[in-house]
Enzyme design. Sequence first.
Site, short mmCIF file in Angstrom:
data_model
loop_
_atom_site.label_atom_id
_atom_site.label_comp_id
_atom_site.label_asym_id
_atom_site.label_seq_id
_atom_site.Cartn_x
_atom_site.Cartn_y
_atom_site.Cartn_z
N ASP A 91 -43.53 -11.85 57.35
CA ASP A 91 -42.29 -11.33 56.78
C ASP A 91 -41.15 -11.50 57.77
O ASP A 91 -41.16 -10.92 58.85
CB ASP A 91 -42.47 -9.86 56.42
CG ASP A 91 -41.20 -9.26 55.83
OD1 ASP A 91 -40.51 -9.97 55.06
OD2 ASP A 91 -40.88 -8.10 56.14
N ASP A 110 -34.22 -10.48 50.83
CA ASP A 110 -35.45 -9.72 51.06
C ASP A 110 -36.69 -10.55 50.75
O ASP A 110 -36.97 -10.86 49.60
CB ASP A 110 -35.43 -8.47 50.17
CG ASP A 110 -36.65 -7.59 50.38
OD1 ASP A 110 -37.28 -7.68 51.44
OD2 ASP A 110 -36.97 -6.81 49.46
#
Length: 447
Positions: free
Chosen positions: A327, A110
């Site tokens: 991201d 993540d």
Amino acid sequence: MAALATTAFALILLYVSAFSSVSAKGGFSIDLIHRDSPRSPFYNPLETQSQRLRNAFRRSFRHSNRFNPKVSSTVPQTDEAEATITNNRGEYLMELSIGTPPVPIKAIADTGSDLIWTQCKPCVACYTQTDPLFDPSKSSTYKTIPCTSNQCSALKGNCLSKGSGSGSPCQYEANYGDRSHTIGDLAVDTLTLASTTGRNVSFPKTIIGCGHDNAGTFDKKGSGIVGLGGGDESLISQLSTSIDGKFSYCLVPFASEGDLTSKLNFGDNALVSGSGVLSTPIIEDEDPTKKTFFFLTLEAISVGKTKIPFTSSSSSSASGGGNIIIDSGTTLTLLEQSFYSELEEAVDQVVGGERVSDPQSPIPLCYKVSLSEDLKVPNITVHFSGADVKLDAKNTFIRVSDEAVCFSFAPSESLSIYGNLAQAGFLVGYDLKEKYVSFKPTDCTKV
């Protein structure tokens, strides 16, 4: 038109079983396997490509909630509001090993969180997982961090109760936006990553969370989370000295995937150089709750010759001027509503096709385009500070069914996020010492 990307980039770090350790000096690389590849443990052969796409789109919007600027640190005190980590439905699964002897661990990778944690024995309340729980008592290199230590304080850990002795382990608690949580001991142990050379790279005394109370929407095929953000306890930050603060990735479009793998590179292997390289500064935020995220400055987006200046609300921007998070774990590129509306209008004026709505997809701009038809795709350039990144059709439009093609940008109610569909076909490098991100158009199938 150019080949359209047909699904999102949910990737898996491939685990290699040989555990001969090598030095990280000089750099190393790890294979990345698409989440929806038959080689993935998350692969569902009953799903169609359209269903996989729609699921990835929905995850994009769920993931955007983790970037709430008001959330607290990954390892907060028990009375703090919420941790900035995502749940098991993140876009990557990473396989690594922890301990001596090394025990394979499957965990969500993540980029929007920091703490590395896995489920551990003894388990007070653990969710069901396919693989055995990590047993710290069987690792000769496992050692808990004392709750009274300076290291525990620096990591925002705490003592389980007042008056705890110096030998009591430092406790962490991380709470999710969906009310999932993990609670356990902060410790150090040897972490091992598989290199594409067939040998492994080991990192002793890596800070990890050993979760003894974990509940919520976690998947049984995952056993924790590996934080790849910018915070002090993330994998990237902990390896910073060994990798000279550098990492990069090159994402292979799913349409080209087959048995091909994407790559995650560290150290010297992560260098992005040569002709065509564009670089933009990473903006550090003074707010510690935003330290996890890699903020860039988006100045405008051009659709053909129409350049649309980017405007951002102050509440969703970094204090140093950054206004968009890059991201790799979010599929779509999400933009603040007012700016997105201007962008959508400019794109629609160029495309001029018959618009359709897909009730199963959250994307607002879609066109009716059969498999035998072409769509008039506009040239789109993303203008970051110092870097004008020209996107290909596969970055901006995706086929969601035999009859529909959709724009891979969408409105967001919170922070703007530069997602992984826009990053496909680029070598994307991070230099955390010099504080910049670089983009280089690259055939990632040949890296």
